[in-house]
Design an enzyme around this catalytic site. Structure first.
Site, PDB file in Angstrom:
ATOM      1  N   HIS A  61       0.792  -1.469  -0.094  1.00  0.00           N
ATOM      2  CA  HIS A  61      -0.080  -0.042  -0.081  1.00  0.00           C
ATOM      3  C   HIS A  61       0.935   1.413   0.102  1.00  0.00           C
ATOM      4  O   HIS A  61       0.860   2.292  -0.778  1.00  0.00           O
ATOM      5  CB  HIS A  61      -0.891  -0.075   1.244  1.00  0.00           C
ATOM      6  CG  HIS A  61      -1.733   1.226   1.322  1.00  0.00           C
ATOM      7  ND1 HIS A  61      -2.399   1.932   0.440  1.00  0.00           N
ATOM      8  CD2 HIS A  61      -1.626   2.052   2.420  1.00  0.00           C
ATOM      9  CE1 HIS A  61      -2.985   3.092   1.084  1.00  0.00           C
ATOM     10  NE2 HIS A  61      -2.581   3.231   2.178  1.00  0.00           N
ATOM     11  N   HIS A  85       3.728   6.971   5.470  1.00  0.00           N
ATOM     12  CA  HIS A  85       2.459   7.519   5.968  1.00  0.00           C
ATOM     13  C   HIS A  85       1.534   6.637   7.095  1.00  0.00           C
ATOM     14  O   HIS A  85       1.065   7.158   7.503  1.00  0.00           O
ATOM     15  CB  HIS A  85       1.741   7.999   4.694  1.00  0.00           C
ATOM     16  CG  HIS A  85       0.635   7.045   4.226  1.00  0.00           C
ATOM     17  ND1 HIS A  85       1.217   6.053   3.216  1.00  0.00           N
ATOM     18  CD2 HIS A  85      -0.648   6.589   4.374  1.00  0.00           C
ATOM     19  CE1 HIS A  85       0.172   5.222   2.848  1.00  0.00           C
ATOM     20  NE2 HIS A  85      -1.063   5.615   3.631  1.00  0.00           N
ATOM     21  N   GLU A  89       0.841   5.288  12.699  1.00  0.00           N
ATOM     22  CA  GLU A  89      -0.446   5.019  12.988  1.00  0.00           C
ATOM     23  C   GLU A  89      -0.540   3.630  13.308  1.00  0.00           C
ATOM     24  O   GLU A  89      -1.062   3.092  14.396  1.00  0.00           O
ATOM     25  CB  GLU A  89      -1.389   5.460  11.722  1.00  0.00           C
ATOM     26  CG  GLU A  89      -2.699   4.642  11.968  1.00  0.00           C
ATOM     27  CD  GLU A  89      -3.683   5.457  12.310  1.00  0.00           C
ATOM     28  OE1 GLU A  89      -3.826   6.738  12.099  1.00  0.00           O
ATOM     29  OE2 GLU A  89      -4.863   5.001  13.199  1.00  0.00           O
ATOM     30  N   ASP A  90       0.140   2.771  12.653  1.00  0.00           N
ATOM     31  CA  ASP A  90       0.166   1.353  12.785  1.00  0.00           C
ATOM     32  C   ASP A  90       1.108   0.510  13.461  1.00  0.00           C
ATOM     33  O   ASP A  90       1.168  -0.710  13.786  1.00  0.00           O
ATOM     34  CB  ASP A  90      -0.403   0.701  11.422  1.00  0.00           C
ATOM     35  CG  ASP A  90      -1.506   1.131  10.659  1.00  0.00           C
ATOM     36  OD1 ASP A  90      -2.476   1.419  11.370  1.00  0.00           O
ATOM     37  OD2 ASP A  90      -1.271   1.030   9.506  1.00  0.00           O
ATOM     38  N   ASP A 152      -3.387   8.512  -1.196  1.00  0.00           N
ATOM     39  CA  ASP A 152      -3.667   7.326  -0.274  1.00  0.00           C
ATOM     40  C   ASP A 152      -5.114   6.885  -0.375  1.00  0.00           C
ATOM     41  O   ASP A 152      -5.478   5.550  -0.599  1.00  0.00           O
ATOM     42  CB  ASP A 152      -3.573   7.848   1.148  1.00  0.00           C
ATOM     43  CG  ASP A 152      -3.734   6.809   2.398  1.00  0.00           C
ATOM     44  OD1 ASP A 152      -3.685   5.593   2.183  1.00  0.00           O
ATOM     45  OD2 ASP A 152      -4.563   7.415   3.106  1.00  0.00           O
ATOM     46  N   ASP A 272     -21.304  15.953 -24.917  1.00  0.00           N
ATOM     47  CA  ASP A 272     -19.626  15.759 -24.934  1.00  0.00           C
ATOM     48  C   ASP A 272     -19.182  14.431 -24.587  1.00  0.00           C
ATOM     49  O   ASP A 272     -18.328  14.328 -23.648  1.00  0.00           O
ATOM     50  CB  ASP A 272     -19.316  17.003 -24.098  1.00  0.00           C
ATOM     51  CG  ASP A 272     -20.188  17.162 -22.834  1.00  0.00           C
ATOM     52  OD1 ASP A 272     -20.993  16.279 -22.523  1.00  0.00           O
ATOM     53  OD2 ASP A 272     -19.922  18.155 -22.194  1.00  0.00           O
TER      54      ASP A 272
HETATM   55 MN    MN Z   1      -2.801   4.486   3.906  1.00  0.00          MN
END
Ligand code: MN
Length: 741
Positions: A61, A85, A89-90, A152, A272
C-alpha cells in the site's frame, strides 16, 4: 489506515512493486534515492507483520501510494512521506523516530497525513464538520499533506473490493462528497476522475454497468469517429500552427452519470461524450483555432465557454465549444495552450512537476487562497450543520459567473443570491445594500443569480441602514453569512444585548427556569463562562447577533439548573400562567403516538410537506388556534437554526412515543429502467412483504426510464428502510426517493 490491517505472520517471497519503482527513482536526479530506499526499508520493517484485507503484505500500500505521487511529479519529501504514511499510525515507530531519521519536513507531512487518517468524515454532521475543519487547517499548513492523502485514498479506492459492502458504500460516499471535490478544487483532474468513477462503481453499480455497456456499444463507432475527426481538424490546424497537438477522449463514467442519472438527460442527449482537444502555443492561437473549428463545423448555440478570459476557480483555462460533425454527431472541442494544459491536468501539482520558477507562485497561491478562505469561514461559523453546508457548497462543482456593471466577474456557488453577490464585491457594498438590479431590472433580495447576468447593487449611505437579520436565512455563502454576523457584532452591540436578554428570558420561561435576580446574575455568569464569554453582556450580545444559538444550549442549561440552582419549593406553573390553547403540564402524555414537550391534549397534524414517520427526528410547530403540526427535523420548512427564525417560540420539541403502535403514510418515488412488468414486480414484492398500498401510479419519464409513485402504510423508519431495500432488489430499479408535496 489501521482498520485495513490484518495481523498475520508471513514469510513467503512477494513482489511489493518497489524494485521497479526504485529503478525509475534512481534515474531521476530530482530524487534522493538513498533516503527513499531507507524510508522503504523502515516501512518494510515496520509493517512486516501486517497484511491488507486482500491478504497482500501491507507494504504494497505505501509503495503504491508513493508511485501515484511520483506519477504526479511530487517531490522527494512527498515520496518519502508516502512510504512512511502509515508507520506512525500502525506500528511502534513514533513521529520523533521519523524526525530523527528523515528530518522535520517529512515528520510534519507524515504527522499531517496520520492526523487526517484519524479523522472520520462520514459520521453525523456535527462531528463531520469539526473534522472537515481540521482537514482544512492541516491543508493550510502544508498543502502536500492533502495531496498525499488524496493518493492514499485513491489507492484505497482501487482496492476497495476487499472491504465489506457497507464500508465500500461509506468510503465511496465520503470520496464523492469530500475527496473528489478537493481534488477538483486543487485541479488534479486524473485523480478527481478516477476517484469519482470508482465511487460510482460502488455506490450505484447498476448505473455504472449501464453506462459501461452503452459506452462499449459505441466503442468501435466512437473510435472511428474520433480518429476521422481528429485528422480532419489536424489537417487544417497543424499547417497553420506549429507545435499544435490534437488529442481526443471519451467522457468519464461519472461525468455521464451526472448527466444521465442526476440531471435526467438521455444518453443520446449528452453532447460531450466525445471531446477533441487542441493544444497550441499561444492564447492568440487558441482563438484562431476556435475560428477554424467554427468554420469547419456548425457550432451548437449556447455551448461556447471562454474559460481563458474567465478562468475557473481552480485555475482551469480553455475555450470550450460544442459543434456538429458532418455526420451529425455533436462533440466538444477544448482549446488551450501548453501551459494551460499543464494546469488542467496537474492543477496545484504542476507546481512541483514542472518546477515552475517565478510566476508559478501565483498558481500555488491562488489554489491556497481558497483553502485560507475555508479556514477563515470556519472560524466564524457556529453551528455544525452550517459549516458542513458551507464547505460542501464551496466544494461543489457548480459555479455561476456574474458580472458587475464595470465588467468584473464574481464567481459564486450555484444557488447564491444577489446578497451573496453584494458581499462578494465587498462587505461595505453588502452592508449598505438597499436593493439590486439584474440586467437592468429590479429584483428581490432572494433572487438567485445566474451565469452571464450583469448585477448592480443599489446602496445607501444613510446612517442607521444596514443588513437585516433575515438575510442570514437568505444567503447561501459562508462569506456573506459571516460578514453579516460581524456587522451585527460590531454595529449593534446594545441592540444585540437587549435581543439576547429577551431571547434568554423567553427560553427560560418556556423551560420553567426561575431565579431571583441575585441568583439569575450568578447563573448567567456561570453559563457565559462556559461559552468562553468574559462578561454576561458579551454572552447576551453573542446570542443577539446569532453567534451562539440559545436553543442549542438549553438542554445543558436546564440540566445545570435542575442540578444546582432549582429552588426547593419550585412548584408547577398555575393554570393561569399558561395560555388557553396549550394545556401545559410538567409531564407529558402522548397524543397520536407523539409526545410534545410541555404540551398535552393538543390536536396534532402530520405535515404533508415531509410526512415524518416513527423513528425519524421530529419537531412541532404551534399553529395559531389550530393545534400543532409535526415536521421532520430536516424538512425544508423547518429552519436549520430555530433561534434565528422569525417566531422561534412556536417551535417545540417532539418525539415519537415508542410504546405506541403507529401507522403512518409515506409516499415513495421508485425510478427504474422501463421494461415490461416493472410495476407488477413492485406490487408483487409489496404484497409478499404485507405492505399496504393506498395508491400507485407509474409513468415513463425521459426515454427508457419510468417513475412509479406509491403511497403505502409504514410503522417505523426501519420498516420503511426495509421496504426500500426490498424494492432496490427488483431488477432495473436504480433509485428510490421519499416523495414530498
Ligand atoms: Mn494509507
Amino acid at each position: 489506515m489501521s482498520e485495513e490491517v490484518n495481523k498475520t505472520v508471513y514469510s513467503e517471497d512477494y513482489d511489493d512493486g518497489f524494485a521497479d519503482f526504485f529503478e525509475k527513482i534512481k534515474s531521476n536526479s530530482q530524487y534522493d534515492s538513498e533516503k527513499i530506499k531507507s524510508a522503504y526499508d523502515l516501512a518494510h520493517d515496520a509493517h512486516k507483520n501486517q497484511r491488507r484485507r486482500s491478504g497482500e503484505p501491507y507494504i504494497m500500500h505505501p509503495v503504491a501510494v508513493a508511485k501515484i505521487l511520483f506519477q504526479l511529479g511530487m517531490d522527494n519529501e512527498c515520496i518519502i512521506s508516502a512510504l512512511l504514511h502509515d508507520v506512525v499510525e500502525d506500528t511502534q515507530y513514533t513521529i520523533d523516530d521519523i524526525k530523527e531519521r528523515f528530518g522535520a519536513e517529512v515528520a510534519l507531512l507524515v504527522d499531517g497525513v496520520t492526523k487526517l487518517g484519524q479523522i472520520s468524515l462520514s459520521t453525523r454532521e456535527e462531528v463531520q464538520s469539526e473534522n472537515i475543519r481540521k482537514m482544512f487547517i492541516a491543508m493550510n499548513e502544508d498543502v502536500r499533506v492533502i495531496i498525499i492523502k488524496l493518493c492514499d485514498r485513491l489507492h484505497n479506492m482501487r482496492t476497495l473490493e476487499h472491504m465489506p459492502e457497507y464500508k465500500q458504500k461509506e468510503k465511496s460516499l465520503e470520496t464523492l462528497e469530500i475527496y473528489a471535490p478537493i481534488a477538483h478544487r486543487l485541479g488534479i483532474r486524473p485523480i478527481k476522475e478516477e476517484l469519482e468513477d470508482l465511487a460510482i462503481y460502488y455506490l450505484d453499480p447498476i448505473a455504472y454497468r449501464e453506462i459501461e455497456k452503452n459506452l462499449s456499444m459505441k466503442k468501435e463507432q466512437g473510435e472511428k469517429f474520433l480518429s476521422e475527426t481528429k485528422s480532419e481538424i489536424s489537417d487544417r490546424i497543424t499547417s497553420l500552427m506549429k507545435n499544435a497537438e490534437i488529442t481526443s477522449r471519451v467522457k468519464s463514467v461519472h461525468g455521464i452519470f451526472r448527466k444521465v442519472y442526476i440531471k435526467g438527460k438521455n444518453f443520446e442527449q449528452i453532447f460531450d461524450i466525445y471531446a477533441v482537444r487542441i493544444i497550441v502555443d499561444s492564447v492568440i492561437d487558441c482563438y484562431n483555432a476556435l475560428g477554424i473549428v467554427h468554420d469547419m463545423y456548425k457550432p451548437l448555440p449556447g455551448r461556447f465557454k471562454d474559460y481563458i478570459s474567465m478562468p475557473k476557480p481552480n485555475m482551469y483555462q480553455s475555450l470550450h465549444t460544442t459543434v456538429l460533425s458532418k455526420s451529425g454527431v455533436p462533440f466538444e472541442v477544448q482549446i488551450r495552450t501548453w501551459e494551460m494544459h499543464r494546469t488542467a491536468e496537474y492543477g496545484i501539482a504542476a507546481h512541483w512537476k514542472y518546477k515552475l520558477g517565478k510566476g508559478s507562485k501565483d498558481n500555488i497561491d491562488s489554489h491556497l487562497e481558497w483553502i485560507h478562505r475555508m479556514v477563515e469561514a470556519g472560524n466564524d461559523i457556529e453551528s455544525p450543520e452550517e459549516l458542513v453546508t458551507t464547505i460542501k457548497g464551496n466544494l461543489s462543482i457548480d459555479e455561476v459567473y456574474v458580472f458587475t456593471p464595470r465588467g468584473d466577474v464574481k464567481c459564486l456557488p450555484k444557488g447564491a443570491t444577489i446578497i451573496d453577490f453584494a458581499y462578494a464585491i465587498h462587505s461595505e457594498v453588502g452592508n449598505k445594500m438597499i436593493g439590486a438590479k439584474v440586467n437592468g431590472k429590479i429584483v428581490n433580495l432572494d433572487y438567485k443569480v445566474k451565469t452571464g447576468e450583469i448585477a448592480e447593487i443599489l446602496t445607501s449611505n444613510q446612517p442607521g441602514k444596514g443588513p437585516s437579520r433575515d438575510w442570514l436565512n437568505i444567503v447561501t455563502t459562508g462569506e456573506a453569512r459571516s460578514k453579516i454576523r460581524s456587522w451585527f457584532k460590531k454595529e449593534k452591540r446594545e441592540e444585540n444585548i437587549q435581543r439576547g436578554k429577551s431571547d434568554i428570558d423567553r427560553e427560560f420561561k418556556r423551560n420553567f427556569i426561575r431565579l431571583d435576580s441575585e441568583n439569575y446574575d450568578k447563573f448567567i455568569t456561570k453559563i457565559a463562562e462556559r461559552q468562553h464569554c468574559s462578561t454576561a453582556d458579551d454572552f447576551y450580545a453573542a446570542i443577539g447577533y446569532g453567534g451562539i444559538a440559545i436553543s442549542r444550549l438549553m438542554p445543558g442549561i436546564k440540566d445545570e439548573y435542575n442540578r444546582n440552582w432549582k429552588p426547593k419549593d419550585d412548584i408547577l406553573p398555575k393554570p393561569s400562567d399558561v395560555s388557553n390553547v396549550r394545556n401545559v403540564k410538567n409531564e407529558t402524555k402522548s397524543t397520536d403516538g407523539i409526545i410534545v414537550e410541555g404540551i398535552d391534549n393538543c390536536l396534532i397534524k402530520i405535515a404533508r410537506c415531509c410526512s415524518p414517520i416513527p423513528g425519524e427526528e421530529i419537531i412541532g410547530f404551534i399553529n395559531r388556534g389550530t393545534g400543532l403540526t409535526i415536521h421532520r427535523r430536516g424538512c425544508a420548512n423547518v429552519p436549520v437554526d430555530i433561534s434565528l427564525s422569525p417566531e422561534p417560540q412556536r417551535w417545540v420539541n417532539a418525539h415519537w412515543d415508542s410504546s405506541a403502535k403507529i401507522e403512518a403514510i409515506s409516499t415513495l418515488d421508485v425510478y427504474a429502467i422501463d421494461r415490461d412488468g416493472v410495476v407488477l414486480d413492485i406490487t408483487a414484492k409489496m404484497a409478499n412483504s404485507h405492505v399496504k398500498i393506498h395508491s400507485i401510479n407509474a409513468r415513463p419519464i425521459n426515454d427508457g426510464n419510468c417513475r412509479t409513485t406509491m403511497t403505502i402504510t409504514v410503522n417505523s423508519k426501519e420498516h420503511l428502510d426495509s421496504i426500500e431495500k426490498t424494492l432496490r432488489k427488483i431488477d432495473s430499479v436504480y433509485h428510490i426517493e421519499r416523495s414530498t408535496d
